[in-house]
Enzyme design. Structure first.
Site, short mmCIF file in Angstrom:
data_model
loop_
_atom_site.label_atom_id
_atom_site.label_comp_id
_atom_site.label_asym_id
_atom_site.label_seq_id
_atom_site.Cartn_x
_atom_site.Cartn_y
_atom_site.Cartn_z
N ARG A 168 32.51 11.75 72.02
CA ARG A 168 33.16 11.54 69.98
C ARG A 168 32.45 11.81 69.70
NH1 ARG A 168 37.20 11.38 72.70
NH2 ARG A 168 39.00 10.75 72.27
N SER A 241 43.16 5.75 68.51
CA SER A 241 42.04 4.58 68.91
C SER A 241 40.99 4.75 67.06
CB SER A 241 40.95 4.97 69.78
OG SER A 241 41.48 5.68 71.15
N GLU A 338 35.82 4.16 65.78
CA GLU A 338 36.04 6.11 66.01
C GLU A 338 35.84 6.90 64.72
OE1 GLU A 338 38.83 8.18 67.71
OE2 GLU A 338 38.11 8.26 69.55
N1 EPU Z 1 43.69 -0.51 78.69
C1 EPU Z 1 44.68 -2.25 78.40
N2 EPU Z 1 44.78 -2.46 77.86
C2 EPU Z 1 45.50 -1.22 76.28
C3 EPU Z 1 45.39 -0.17 76.41
C4 EPU Z 1 45.06 0.11 77.66
O1 EPU Z 1 43.96 -3.13 79.15
O2 EPU Z 1 45.96 -1.87 75.24
C5 EPU Z 1 43.36 -0.17 79.98
C6 EPU Z 1 43.57 -0.03 80.84
O3 EPU Z 1 43.34 -0.66 81.29
C7 EPU Z 1 43.78 1.92 80.94
C8 EPU Z 1 42.24 1.80 80.13
O4 EPU Z 1 42.51 0.36 79.38
O5 EPU Z 1 44.19 1.92 81.84
C9 EPU Z 1 42.18 3.23 79.70
O6 EPU Z 1 43.26 2.93 78.68
P1 EPU Z 1 43.86 4.52 78.45
O7 EPU Z 1 44.30 5.83 79.18
O8 EPU Z 1 44.97 4.22 76.67
O9 EPU Z 1 42.62 5.46 77.61
P2 EPU Z 1 41.26 4.90 76.21
O10 EPU Z 1 39.87 4.95 77.01
O11 EPU Z 1 41.82 2.97 75.62
C10 EPU Z 1 41.24 7.05 75.12
C11 EPU Z 1 40.48 7.79 74.53
C12 EPU Z 1 42.21 8.41 73.34
C13 EPU Z 1 43.00 9.30 74.37
C14 EPU Z 1 42.87 8.50 76.34
C15 EPU Z 1 43.18 9.00 77.13
C16 EPU Z 1 38.89 6.42 73.06
C17 EPU Z 1 38.10 6.10 72.28
N3 EPU Z 1 40.25 6.94 73.51
O12 EPU Z 1 41.68 6.06 76.06
O13 EPU Z 1 42.09 8.94 72.36
O14 EPU Z 1 44.24 9.71 74.06
O15 EPU Z 1 41.49 7.63 76.28
O16 EPU Z 1 42.97 10.36 77.19
O17 EPU Z 1 38.30 7.70 73.60
C18 EPU Z 1 41.54 8.94 70.48
O18 EPU Z 1 40.78 8.89 70.09
O19 EPU Z 1 42.15 8.59 68.59
C19 EPU Z 1 42.55 8.51 71.19
C20 EPU Z 1 44.07 8.00 71.04
#
Ligand code: EPU
Length: 346
Positions: A168, A241, A338
């Protein structure tokens, strides 16, 4: 006929930011032909004013009004560049819609962008924060970014190294106000296998009954997962995010993991760092689904702040600061936003 460029005084930005919070700009400049940027930026009304480039408005929070002129790049042409063989170059102008580019590319049978389906925003904004999802970062596919260099007063072409992409992060993000992105060039492939390693993606394809997924099916799976988990900005205001996943020293990650074995830990940006799941940390502090007035945290994903209707940018920022403070207090981890916060310091 579309004007080559257009200047509007006292512009309403409420519908130009996906949070849907009220904000105004003294001037809004839309430039539809990038070659005329120097001329348009030279308009006497804009002299000496700060400039805020705006794409789809999906990665910023207006905590106040825009201080000077807001610049929107209107050109949205997408073209295949001449070449042959497996590797294919695609050039898209900054004003093209990102998801439109992804669907166009998978429609051409090209792989490379399918994991990035349904990300809101414009092509020109993609390199700034190096958008990424489901195990792929846009920077991996970008070969060059064309831009107007405001310092040098010249059109430049930055290759991938010069863009300095990180998680990012990019040279554009580190030097705000230096460049206006006008077009982005991608290297895609006719034969590369889709990258399905991110948790949930292969399972989604299996549930769809797809045995040998190509780019089109992979994009479809990503769209299904995103629609399930992330609120649609057209329905409820949000900017995806709100926090980056924090990169912390390995020792801190290890001690947190020992105390909380469910905490997701990913590789960091170096051997002695680790990336933690901000969503998990926020969820553990009890914020998921919370609502204060019209500002809230999505019930579907703890990382996403939402505007249920009439929240202001300052109310959302206040909520974000309290979320970060509670994560800091409970886990000793600092969260950073972000999106770009306009009109206030984080
Ligand atoms: N999780 C929770 N609670 C929640 C959601 C997620 O505990 O409400 C935990 C779960 O264990 C899950 C882990 O967090 O397995 C990861 O969640 P997720 O796969 O949704 O990915 P993220 O790391 O939260 C990142 C990006 C997203 C992108 C997703 C999928 C960032 C800041 N965010 O989210 O990007 O869509 O991976 O690749 O890196 C964005 O940048 O606007 C965005 C939506």
């Amino acid at each position: 006929m579309t004007a080559l460029y257009q200047l509007v005084r006292d512009a309403d930005l409420t519908r130009r930011n996906t949070f849907g919070v009220p904000a105004r700009a003294p001037w809004l400049l839309q430039v539809n032909d990038a070659s005329l940027l120097p001329e348009a930026l030279g308009l006497p009304q804009l002299r000496g004013l700060p400039l805020l480039p705006l794409g789809g408005g999906s990665n910023l929070l207006f905590a106040g009004d825009a201080p000077g002129a807001v610049l929107v790049m209107g050109g949205d042409r997408i073209e295949l560049l001449p070449g042959d063989g497996d590797a294919v170059r695609v050039r898209a102008e900054a004003g093209a819609e990102w998801h439109g580019l992804v669907m166009w590319s998978v429609g051409q049978g090209l792989s490379g962008l399918e994991n990035l389906a349904l990300i809101p925003g414009s092509v020109g904004a993609a390199p700034i924060q190096n958008i990424g999802a489901y195990g792929v970062g846009a920077g991996e596919r970008i070969v060059a970014v064309e831009a107007w260099d405001l310092g040098a007063q010249a059109f430049v072409r930055l290759d991938r190294d010069a863009c300095a992409f990180g998680y990012r992060d990019s040279a554009f993000k580190r030097q705000p106000g230096r460049w206006i992105v006008t077009a982005v060039e991608f290297a895609l492939s006719r034969t590369a296998a889709p990258r399905l390693g991110y948790a949930g993606l292969a399972e989604e394809l299996a549930a769809m009954g797809v045995a040998s997924p190509g780019p089109r099916e992979t994009a479809e799976a990503v769209i299904r997962i995103r629609r399930r988990k992330l609120p649609d900005p057209a329905q409820v205001g949000n900017a995806g995010s709100f926090f980056k996943n924090p990169i912390v020293p390995r020792a801190l990650a290890e001690s947190l993991y020992q105390a909380h074995p469910a905490l997701p830990v990913f590789p960091g940006d170096a051997e002695d760092t680790r990336k933690l799941s901000a969503a998990w940390l926020i969820d553990a502090c009890g914020w998921k689904g919370r609502r204060e007035g019209d500002a809230g945290v999505s019930a579907g994903h703890a990382l996403v702040l939402v505007n249920h209707g009439r929240a202001t940018g300052l109310q959302l920022l206040d909520l974000a600061r309290r979320i970060a403070a509670s994560v800091q207090e409970r886990f000793g981890v600092a969260l950073e936003p972000e999106p770009r916060v306009v009109g206030a310091d984080w």
